[in-house]
Design a protein around this motif. Structure first.
Motif, PDB file in Angstrom:
ATOM      1  N   SER A 121      -2.449 -20.712  -5.065  1.00 29.58           N
ATOM      2  CA  SER A 121      -3.532 -19.737  -5.197  1.00 29.58           C
ATOM      3  C   SER A 121      -3.025 -18.336  -5.584  1.00 29.58           C
ATOM      4  O   SER A 121      -3.806 -17.410  -5.753  1.00 29.58           O
ATOM      5  CB  SER A 121      -4.313 -19.653  -3.881  1.00 29.58           C
ATOM      6  OG  SER A 121      -3.475 -19.084  -2.893  1.00 29.58           O
ATOM      7  N   ILE A 122      -1.706 -18.175  -5.698  1.00 28.92           N
ATOM      8  CA  ILE A 122      -1.187 -16.845  -6.095  1.00 28.92           C
ATOM      9  C   ILE A 122      -0.416 -16.973  -7.415  1.00 28.92           C
ATOM     10  O   ILE A 122       0.122 -18.040  -7.728  1.00 28.92           O
ATOM     11  CB  ILE A 122      -0.229 -16.249  -5.022  1.00 28.92           C
ATOM     12  CG1 ILE A 122       0.989 -17.198  -4.809  1.00 28.92           C
ATOM     13  CG2 ILE A 122      -0.931 -15.950  -3.712  1.00 28.92           C
ATOM     14  CD1 ILE A 122       2.256 -16.485  -4.504  1.00 28.92           C
ATOM     15  N   ARG A 142       4.953  -4.964 -14.677  1.00 20.19           N
ATOM     16  CA  ARG A 142       3.931  -4.295 -13.856  1.00 20.19           C
ATOM     17  C   ARG A 142       4.351  -4.195 -12.380  1.00 20.19           C
ATOM     18  O   ARG A 142       3.652  -3.603 -11.580  1.00 20.19           O
ATOM     19  CB  ARG A 142       2.620  -5.082 -13.928  1.00 20.19           C
ATOM     20  CG  ARG A 142       1.994  -5.114 -15.319  1.00 20.19           C
ATOM     21  CD  ARG A 142       0.629  -5.759 -15.253  1.00 20.19           C
ATOM     22  NE  ARG A 142       0.703  -7.123 -14.754  1.00 20.19           N
ATOM     23  CZ  ARG A 142       0.796  -8.200 -15.528  1.00 20.19           C
ATOM     24  NH1 ARG A 142       0.799  -8.061 -16.835  1.00 20.19           N
ATOM     25  NH2 ARG A 142       0.885  -9.412 -15.024  1.00 20.19           N
ATOM     26  N   ALA A 143       5.474  -4.818 -12.018  1.00 16.30           N
ATOM     27  CA  ALA A 143       5.817  -4.930 -10.591  1.00 16.30           C
ATOM     28  C   ALA A 143       6.811  -3.853 -10.144  1.00 16.30           C
ATOM     29  O   ALA A 143       7.691  -3.448 -10.896  1.00 16.30           O
ATOM     30  CB  ALA A 143       6.409  -6.303 -10.317  1.00 16.30           C
ATOM     31  N   GLY A 215      -5.591  -8.291  -2.249  1.00 17.15           N
ATOM     32  CA  GLY A 215      -5.935  -7.381  -3.348  1.00 17.15           C
ATOM     33  C   GLY A 215      -5.063  -7.721  -4.537  1.00 17.15           C
ATOM     34  O   GLY A 215      -4.981  -8.890  -4.939  1.00 17.15           O
ATOM     35  N   ASP A 216      -4.357  -6.708  -5.072  1.00 16.95           N
ATOM     36  CA  ASP A 216      -3.451  -6.970  -6.210  1.00 16.95           C
ATOM     37  C   ASP A 216      -2.081  -7.448  -5.745  1.00 16.95           C
ATOM     38  O   ASP A 216      -1.248  -7.847  -6.554  1.00 16.95           O
ATOM     39  CB  ASP A 216      -3.254  -5.681  -7.027  1.00 16.95           C
ATOM     40  CG  ASP A 216      -4.487  -5.396  -7.878  1.00 16.95           C
ATOM     41  OD1 ASP A 216      -5.298  -6.332  -8.049  1.00 16.95           O
ATOM     42  OD2 ASP A 216      -4.631  -4.243  -8.331  1.00 16.95           O
ATOM     43  N   ALA A 217      -1.847  -7.369  -4.434  1.00 14.38           N
ATOM     44  CA  ALA A 217      -0.514  -7.721  -3.910  1.00 14.38           C
ATOM     45  C   ALA A 217      -0.492  -9.145  -3.362  1.00 14.38           C
ATOM     46  O   ALA A 217      -1.508  -9.840  -3.320  1.00 14.38           O
ATOM     47  CB  ALA A 217      -0.133  -6.729  -2.829  1.00 14.38           C
ATOM     48  N   THR A 229       4.447  -7.510   2.112  1.00 12.18           N
ATOM     49  CA  THR A 229       3.712  -7.664   0.843  1.00 12.18           C
ATOM     50  C   THR A 229       4.574  -7.228  -0.336  1.00 12.18           C
ATOM     51  O   THR A 229       5.438  -6.346  -0.204  1.00 12.18           O
ATOM     52  CB  THR A 229       2.397  -6.848   0.830  1.00 12.18           C
ATOM     53  OG1 THR A 229       2.713  -5.514   1.141  1.00 12.18           O
ATOM     54  CG2 THR A 229       1.363  -7.406   1.770  1.00 12.18           C
ATOM     55  N   VAL A 230       4.335  -7.889  -1.462  1.00  8.88           N
ATOM     56  CA  VAL A 230       5.087  -7.607  -2.701  1.00  8.88           C
ATOM     57  C   VAL A 230       4.126  -7.683  -3.887  1.00  8.88           C
ATOM     58  O   VAL A 230       3.015  -8.197  -3.759  1.00  8.88           O
ATOM     59  CB  VAL A 230       6.229  -8.637  -2.917  1.00  8.88           C
ATOM     60  CG1 VAL A 230       7.385  -8.402  -1.982  1.00  8.88           C
ATOM     61  CG2 VAL A 230       5.725 -10.065  -2.821  1.00  8.88           C
ATOM     62  N   ASP A 231       4.616  -7.214  -5.051  1.00  7.04           N
ATOM     63  CA  ASP A 231       3.784  -7.257  -6.267  1.00  7.04           C
ATOM     64  C   ASP A 231       3.947  -8.580  -7.015  1.00  7.04           C
ATOM     65  O   ASP A 231       3.055  -8.985  -7.748  1.00  7.04           O
ATOM     66  CB  ASP A 231       4.186  -6.124  -7.232  1.00  7.04           C
ATOM     67  CG  ASP A 231       3.998  -4.763  -6.616  1.00  7.04           C
ATOM     68  OD1 ASP A 231       3.083  -4.635  -5.775  1.00  7.04           O
ATOM     69  OD2 ASP A 231       4.760  -3.844  -6.958  1.00  7.04           O
ATOM     70  N   MET A 232       5.112  -9.187  -6.916  1.00  3.35           N
ATOM     71  CA  MET A 232       5.299 -10.464  -7.642  1.00  3.35           C
ATOM     72  C   MET A 232       6.183 -11.432  -6.850  1.00  3.35           C
ATOM     73  O   MET A 232       6.984 -11.009  -6.015  1.00  3.35           O
ATOM     74  CB  MET A 232       5.849 -10.249  -9.068  1.00  3.35           C
ATOM     75  CG  MET A 232       7.302  -9.932  -9.179  1.00  3.35           C
ATOM     76  SD  MET A 232       7.828  -9.707 -10.919  1.00  3.35           S
ATOM     77  CE  MET A 232       8.170 -11.383 -11.446  1.00  3.35           C
TER      78      MET A 232
END
Ligand SMILES: Cc1cc2nc3c(=O)[nH]c(=O)nc-3n(C[C@H](O)[C@H](O)[C@H](O)COP(=O)(O)OP(=O)(O)OC[C@H]3O[C@@H](n4cnc5c(N)ncnc54)[C@H](O)[C@@H]3O)c2cc1C
Length: 418
Positions: A121-122, A142-143, A215-217, A229-232
């Motif tokens: 799902s991610i 973007r990360a 959210g975006d993370a 939490t991380v961006d990618m």
């Protein structure tokens, strides 16, 4: 009548097989069937593309006209779904069938998808194909932060590429050290310290149990209950031989496709080479798979020669890795973890801050393995040790006690066609 050769795969093993075939058969029809699109590229160089140090063109190890020049038809974007060995046909997912006189399976490895809750799902990234690398590079643009799940060879290459892009990293590895397949405890601890000294968060002895979108993370949960939490997210939890599509083919499978010393399977005129093939081991009577480029080249070339009807015995695979990661040079050769009866020669003092240089010698005094962590100079020794293991030499130390004068580059150039 000319022989019809069909090769499944368009990478190290298949291309080396083409060389082997053309050495003795200039006329035979060669068809390469590949599920990816475009000419062959260097898988080994993918991290340099992600890091922005190479362009897509730099990755190519063949151009389209190269295939025509040597009379090879490249069938792209076609996945082989089965082999009918009695009809001597390869069946493609598109429904087409391709007949062969001699067949090579060179389908390499596939990435293992770990059982992590929420993974599908991610957005997440693997690093095995060109498509994977393109996706990873885009996400990295973007990360600012990333998790790398798995601190093995591919995970560390991905981490190194992301670090060069100034992404703040957390690496999660279930073993107590990084690179557990390549390093022993002493070498692993030295390397771990070097990676941490670069500002990377490394969680060893830890498992990612769940991931979820926030959210975006991405929220990462470890088995211990800790979350961050991380961006990618990058997933590098291992690879296995890509052989599942052969289940009903009558070809004998173990971990990979079982072959004899001529790279032949149990089915007439069907050969296998590279990461997918389980071959004899150079150091023991066991079967082995060392998923490395030079092994794929050696096996592919020998298979190609044998497919023409000549006989070339494959001497067996020897594990070997030489790599620079996080400003540290690492090398691993053969059986570097001592077993009963083996002895260990430490070439640098145990626990030394700068380097870790260990040689393993069997009960007959024959060199069987080595591991090295340190600066570029030590890899010179590994080049010499590699040749000595191949020649089954006894360990006598280095001539005059002096370090051999090789360089990292020279050692790498001994490895065919990266
Ligand atoms: C990022 C990265 C870095 C690496 N670095 C190193 C390194 O430093 N040193 C080293 O020695 N090794 C390294 N390796 C490993 C090395 O790349 C592999 O060992 C080598 O590519 C194996 O070659 P192969 O031809 O057996 O298989 P692969 O290169 O995996 O090629 C398999 C081919 O088969 C095709 N294929 C698969 N299934 C099918 C199907 N069903 N139908 C049609 N086509 C199919 C694929 O598209 C591909 O063309 C690295 C690998 C990666 C991913």
């Amino acid at each position: 009548m000319s022989t019809k050769y069909v090769l499944i795969g368009n990478s190290a093993a298949a291309l080396a097989a083409v060389d082997g075939i053309r050495k003795f058969d200039k006329q035979g029809e060669i068809t390469i069937v590949n599920r990816e699109t475009g000419p062959a590229y260097s898988r080994v160089a993918l991290p340099y593309y992600v890091a922005g140090e190479m362009t897509l063109d730099d990755l190519l190890i063949r151009q389209k006209p190269d295939y025509q020049k040597i009379g090879v038809s490249l069938v792209e974007n076609e996945n082989v779904k089965a082999i009918n060995a009695s009809a001597k046909q390869v069946e493609l997912e598109s429904g087409k069938k391709v007949s062969y006189d001699k067949l090579l399976i060179a389908t390499g490895s596939e990435t293992i998808v770990p059982p992590i809750q929420g993974l599908s799902s991610i957005p997440h990234h693997y690093l095995w194909t060109l498509e994977d690398a393109i996706g990873m590079k885009k996400a990295a643009e973007r990360a600012k932060t990333a998790v790398v799940i798995g601190g093995g060879f591919i995970g560390m290459l991905a981490a190194e590429a992301l670090r060069k892009l100034k992404i703040k990293l957390t690496i999660v590895e279930m073993a107590p050290i990084l690179l557990p397949q390549l390093l022993d405890e002493g070498a692993g601890n030295l390397f771990l310290k070097a990676v941490r000294d670069e500002g990377v968060t490394v969680k060893t002895g830890a498992l990612v149990s769940a991931v979820a979108k926030k959210g975006d993370a991405i929220e990462v949960t470890l088995k211990s209950g800790e979350t961050f939490t991380v961006d990618m997210a990058v997933v590098a939890t291992g690879v296995r031989p890509h052989a599942a599509f052969l289940q009903s083919s009558g070809i004998t499978l173990n971990k990979g496709v079982l072959v004899n010393e001529y790279l032949q399977t149990n089915q007439a005129d069907v050969y296998a080479a590279g990461d997918v093939a389980e071959t004899k081991d150079f150091l023991s009577a066991d079967r082995s798979i060392y998923a490395i480029w030079p092994t794929a080249i050696d096996q592919g070339r020998a298979a190609g020669v044998n497919m023409t009807g000549k006989r070339q015995e494959y001497p067996g695979s020897l594990g070997m890795n030489v790599v620079e990661l996080f400003n540290v040079t690492l090398a691993q050769l053969g059986r570097f973890r001592e077993g009963p009866g083996d002895s260990v020669k430490m070439l640098s003092s145990k626990g030394s801050e700068e380097s870790y240089r260990k040689v393993v010698v069997d009960k007959n005094g024959t060199l069987v393995g080595a591991v090295y962590v340190g600066d570029e100079n030590g890899v010179a020794e590994m080049g010499v040790i590699h040749s000595a293991i191949k020649r089954r030499e006894k360990w006598q130390g280095f001539k005059d006690g002096r370090q051999p004068q090789f360089t990292y580059g020279a050692v790498m150039h001994n490895v065919p066609r990266y």
